[in-house]
Design a protein around this motif. Structure first.
Motif, PDB file in Angstrom:
ATOM      1  N   LEU A 211     -17.772  -6.476 -55.508  1.00 62.26           N
ATOM      2  CA  LEU A 211     -18.825  -6.741 -54.395  1.00 62.26           C
ATOM      3  C   LEU A 211     -18.612  -6.418 -54.093  1.00 62.26           C
ATOM      4  CD1 LEU A 211     -19.882 -10.730 -56.093  1.00 62.26           C
ATOM      5  CD2 LEU A 211     -19.783  -8.526 -57.200  1.00 62.26           C
ATOM      6  N   ALA A 212     -17.900  -6.518 -52.389  1.00 65.70           N
ATOM      7  CA  ALA A 212     -17.657  -6.176 -51.132  1.00 65.70           C
ATOM      8  C   ALA A 212     -17.712  -4.105 -51.470  1.00 65.70           C
ATOM      9  CB  ALA A 212     -16.691  -6.712 -50.488  1.00 65.70           C
ATOM     10  N   ALA A 213     -17.134  -4.023 -52.271  1.00 65.92           N
ATOM     11  CA  ALA A 213     -17.358  -2.099 -52.623  1.00 65.92           C
ATOM     12  C   ALA A 213     -18.518  -2.204 -52.633  1.00 65.92           C
ATOM     13  CB  ALA A 213     -16.543  -2.201 -53.209  1.00 65.92           C
ATOM     14  N   ARG A 214     -19.655  -2.600 -53.282  1.00 63.44           N
ATOM     15  CA  ARG A 214     -20.802  -2.248 -53.235  1.00 63.44           C
ATOM     16  C   ARG A 214     -21.619  -2.785 -52.219  1.00 63.44           C
ATOM     17  NH1 ARG A 214     -21.855  -5.518 -59.154  1.00 63.44           N
ATOM     18  NH2 ARG A 214     -24.018  -4.519 -58.693  1.00 63.44           N
ATOM     19  N   MET A 215     -21.405  -3.039 -51.515  1.00 63.47           N
ATOM     20  CA  MET A 215     -22.520  -3.364 -50.037  1.00 63.47           C
ATOM     21  C   MET A 215     -22.322  -2.407 -49.186  1.00 63.47           C
ATOM     22  SD  MET A 215     -21.783  -7.335 -48.950  1.00 63.47           S
ATOM     23  CE  MET A 215     -20.950  -8.953 -50.950  1.00 63.47           C
ATOM     24  N   ASP A 216     -23.251  -2.017 -47.971  1.00 61.32           N
ATOM     25  CA  ASP A 216     -22.518  -1.271 -47.108  1.00 61.32           C
ATOM     26  C   ASP A 216     -21.968  -0.402 -46.135  1.00 61.32           C
ATOM     27  OD1 ASP A 216     -25.587  -0.247 -48.159  1.00 61.32           O
ATOM     28  OD2 ASP A 216     -26.520  -2.223 -47.493  1.00 61.32           O
ATOM     29  N   ARG A 217     -21.038  -1.904 -45.807  1.00 58.86           N
ATOM     30  CA  ARG A 217     -20.131  -1.561 -45.041  1.00 58.86           C
ATOM     31  C   ARG A 217     -19.489  -2.857 -45.015  1.00 58.86           C
ATOM     32  NH1 ARG A 217     -21.123  -3.386 -40.074  1.00 58.86           N
ATOM     33  NH2 ARG A 217     -23.312  -3.442 -39.496  1.00 58.86           N
ATOM     34  N   ARG A 218     -18.052  -3.089 -44.730  1.00 60.79           N
ATOM     35  CA  ARG A 218     -17.569  -4.240 -44.634  1.00 60.79           C
ATOM     36  C   ARG A 218     -16.528  -4.563 -43.450  1.00 60.79           C
ATOM     37  NH1 ARG A 218     -18.577  -1.780 -49.191  1.00 60.79           N
ATOM     38  NH2 ARG A 218     -18.177   0.299 -47.571  1.00 60.79           N
ATOM     39  N   VAL A 219     -16.205  -6.219 -42.939  1.00 61.42           N
ATOM     40  CA  VAL A 219     -16.129  -6.066 -41.697  1.00 61.42           C
ATOM     41  C   VAL A 219     -15.534  -7.901 -42.441  1.00 61.42           C
ATOM     42  CG1 VAL A 219     -18.065  -5.347 -40.770  1.00 61.42           C
ATOM     43  CG2 VAL A 219     -18.162  -8.082 -40.965  1.00 61.42           C
ATOM     44  N   THR A 220     -14.131  -7.749 -41.331  1.00 63.48           N
ATOM     45  CA  THR A 220     -13.698  -9.035 -41.614  1.00 63.48           C
ATOM     46  C   THR A 220     -13.459 -10.261 -40.184  1.00 63.48           C
ATOM     47  OG1 THR A 220     -11.628  -9.938 -42.614  1.00 63.48           O
ATOM     48  CG2 THR A 220     -11.329  -8.129 -41.229  1.00 63.48           C
ATOM     49  N   ILE A 221     -12.996 -10.790 -40.056  1.00 62.22           N
ATOM     50  CA  ILE A 221     -12.953 -11.364 -38.738  1.00 62.22           C
ATOM     51  C   ILE A 221     -11.193 -11.828 -38.294  1.00 62.22           C
ATOM     52  CG2 ILE A 221     -12.631 -13.961 -37.216  1.00 62.22           C
ATOM     53  CD1 ILE A 221     -15.245 -14.405 -39.065  1.00 62.22           C
ATOM     54  N   ARG A 222     -10.244 -10.900 -37.455  1.00 64.43           N
ATOM     55  CA  ARG A 222      -9.662 -10.928 -37.052  1.00 64.43           C
ATOM     56  C   ARG A 222      -9.146 -10.972 -34.976  1.00 64.43           C
ATOM     57  NH1 ARG A 222      -7.184  -5.112 -38.185  1.00 64.43           N
ATOM     58  NH2 ARG A 222      -7.951  -6.337 -40.674  1.00 64.43           N
ATOM     59  N   ASP A 223      -7.873 -12.540 -35.507  1.00 62.79           N
ATOM     60  CA  ASP A 223      -7.846 -12.824 -33.825  1.00 62.79           C
ATOM     61  C   ASP A 223      -9.341 -13.380 -33.360  1.00 62.79           C
ATOM     62  OD1 ASP A 223      -5.426 -12.030 -34.587  1.00 62.79           O
ATOM     63  OD2 ASP A 223      -5.575 -10.033 -33.913  1.00 62.79           O
ATOM     64  N   GLY A 224     -10.341 -13.958 -34.004  1.00 64.88           N
ATOM     65  CA  GLY A 224     -11.373 -13.819 -33.503  1.00 64.88           C
ATOM     66  C   GLY A 224     -13.023 -13.058 -32.641  1.00 64.88           C
ATOM     67  N   LEU A 225     -12.472 -11.804 -33.458  1.00 61.33           N
ATOM     68  CA  LEU A 225     -13.378 -10.503 -33.487  1.00 61.33           C
ATOM     69  C   LEU A 225     -13.648 -10.104 -34.934  1.00 61.33           C
ATOM     70  CD1 LEU A 225     -10.919  -8.880 -30.531  1.00 61.33           C
ATOM     71  CD2 LEU A 225     -12.994  -9.866 -30.253  1.00 61.33           C
ATOM     72  N   VAL A 226     -15.157 -10.127 -34.869  1.00 56.15           N
ATOM     73  CA  VAL A 226     -15.926  -8.746 -36.260  1.00 56.15           C
ATOM     74  C   VAL A 226     -14.859  -7.216 -36.169  1.00 56.15           C
ATOM     75  CG1 VAL A 226     -17.507  -8.211 -37.681  1.00 56.15           C
ATOM     76  CG2 VAL A 226     -17.639 -10.155 -36.341  1.00 56.15           C
ATOM     77  N   VAL A 227     -14.501  -7.316 -37.260  1.00 54.70           N
ATOM     78  CA  VAL A 227     -13.273  -6.071 -37.168  1.00 54.70           C
ATOM     79  C   VAL A 227     -13.719  -5.689 -38.274  1.00 54.70           C
ATOM     80  CG1 VAL A 227     -11.715  -6.521 -35.620  1.00 54.70           C
ATOM     81  CG2 VAL A 227     -11.177  -6.812 -38.320  1.00 54.70           C
ATOM     82  N   SER A 228     -14.417  -3.892 -38.403  1.00 51.33           N
ATOM     83  CA  SER A 228     -14.815  -3.103 -39.681  1.00 51.33           C
ATOM     84  C   SER A 228     -12.914  -3.044 -40.810  1.00 51.33           C
ATOM     85  CB  SER A 228     -15.592  -1.732 -39.011  1.00 51.33           C
ATOM     86  OG  SER A 228     -14.899  -0.877 -39.970  1.00 51.33           O
ATOM     87  N   LEU A 229     -13.795  -3.010 -42.062  1.00 56.44           N
ATOM     88  CA  LEU A 229     -12.711  -2.036 -42.848  1.00 56.44           C
ATOM     89  C   LEU A 229     -12.689  -1.362 -42.933  1.00 56.44           C
ATOM     90  CD1 LEU A 229     -12.474  -6.166 -44.814  1.00 56.44           C
ATOM     91  CD2 LEU A 229     -10.957  -4.844 -43.568  1.00 56.44           C
ATOM     92  N   ASP A 230     -13.729  -0.702 -42.801  1.00 60.75           N
ATOM     93  CA  ASP A 230     -13.987   0.683 -44.128  1.00 60.75           C
ATOM     94  C   ASP A 230     -13.604   2.215 -42.505  1.00 60.75           C
ATOM     95  OD1 ASP A 230     -15.451  -0.267 -45.374  1.00 60.75           O
ATOM     96  OD2 ASP A 230     -17.453  -0.040 -44.446  1.00 60.75           O
TER      97      ASP A 230
END
Ligand SMILES: Nc1ncnc2c1ncn2[C@@H]1O[C@H](COP(=O)(O)OP(=O)(O)OP(=O)(O)O)[C@@H](O)[C@H]1O
Length: 230
Positions: A211-230
């Motif tokens: 499902l995530a792959a069908r969205m415009d972009r993907r982010v995660t939370i790492r060490d309290g920051l939002v980081v891009s997975l793309d």
């Protein structure tokens, strides 16, 4: 001249700490996220990383310890509780893993209710509710109560309820998490179509990478920051 666009949702340097006895959990440490109108962002974060915390802060349900939440370009942390509630009702829609529909009300009434609370006349609220339910393929189910609907149908009613107010921002926490894979796929497609048609800005938390792959972009939370997975 075209005016520069404003993100529908902008989280700037968000801090959140939970103090429990002697220990302080520093869950968000300056997290930034901008979501533009019509954009769908997948939040694919490990359990315990602060995904729900971030969604609650974005949805003005929880206040950050630092940073600012802008909705439609307007800062929100200075608002009092009444102001936050008003903005939440106008501009933010939520979809949860479990639908939280009111069991004694029909699909139509469940979807119309948030609009009635906002002060829309009943006829207008119900006509808008019927339109959105129709878009989601539930035109024949308007009078059904939640218990008379399948899981996928219930979740589509919850989606209709979240977007019928025409919010600026849609926040969803595992919206198809309790559905079987086929229904999940179908309901997700409906959700995406509705978000795109209404040019909402959506943040959808999911563990489902397809499902995530069908969205415009993907982010995660790492060490309290939002980081891009793309
Ligand atoms: N009210 C609270 N008091 C203390 N700690 C909290 C509180 N709310 C959340 N936490 C802690 O903050 C961390 C992040 O919680 P959060 O609910 O945001 O996680 P999550 O990423 O959504 O996880 P999941 O995917 O399992 O729901 C967790 O370790 C949790 O124990």
């Amino acid at each position: 001249m075209t005016m520069p666009q404003t993100p529908a949702l902008f989280l700037s340097k968000i801090e959140r700490r939970y103090v429990q006895g002697e220990t302080t959990l520093h869950i968000l440490r300056g997290a930034d996220l901008a979501v533009w109108p019509g954009e769908i962002v997948a939040l694919v974060a490990p359990s315990g990383s602060g995904k729900s915390t971030l969604l609650h802060i974005a949805g003005l349900l929880e206040r950050p310890d630092g940073g600012e939440v802008y909705v439609g370009g307007e800062p929100t942390t200075g608002l009092d509780d009444a102001g936050r509630t008003r903005l939440r009702r106008l501009d933010i829609g939520f979809v949860y893993q479990f639908h939280h529909l009111l069991p004694e009300f029909s699909a139509l009434e469940n979807v119309a209710l948030p609009q009635l609370i906002r002060g829309l006349p009943r006829r207008e609220a119900e006509s808008r509710a019927a339109e959105v339910l129709g878009f989601l393929g539930l035109g024949e189910r308007l009078r059904h109560r939640p218990a008379e609907l399948s899981g996928g149908e219930q979740q589509r009613v919850a989606i209709a309820r979240a977007v019928a107010n025409a919010p600026r921002v849609l926040l969803a926490d595992e919206p198809t998490g309790n559905l079987d894979p086929r229904t999940s796929d179908y309901v997700f497609s409906m959700l995406v179509a509705l978000v795109r048609a209404s040019r909402l800005a959506a943040v959808i938390a999911t563990h489902n990478l397809d499902l995530a792959a069908r969205m415009d972009r993907r982010v995660t939370i790492r060490d309290g920051l939002v980081v891009s997975l793309d």
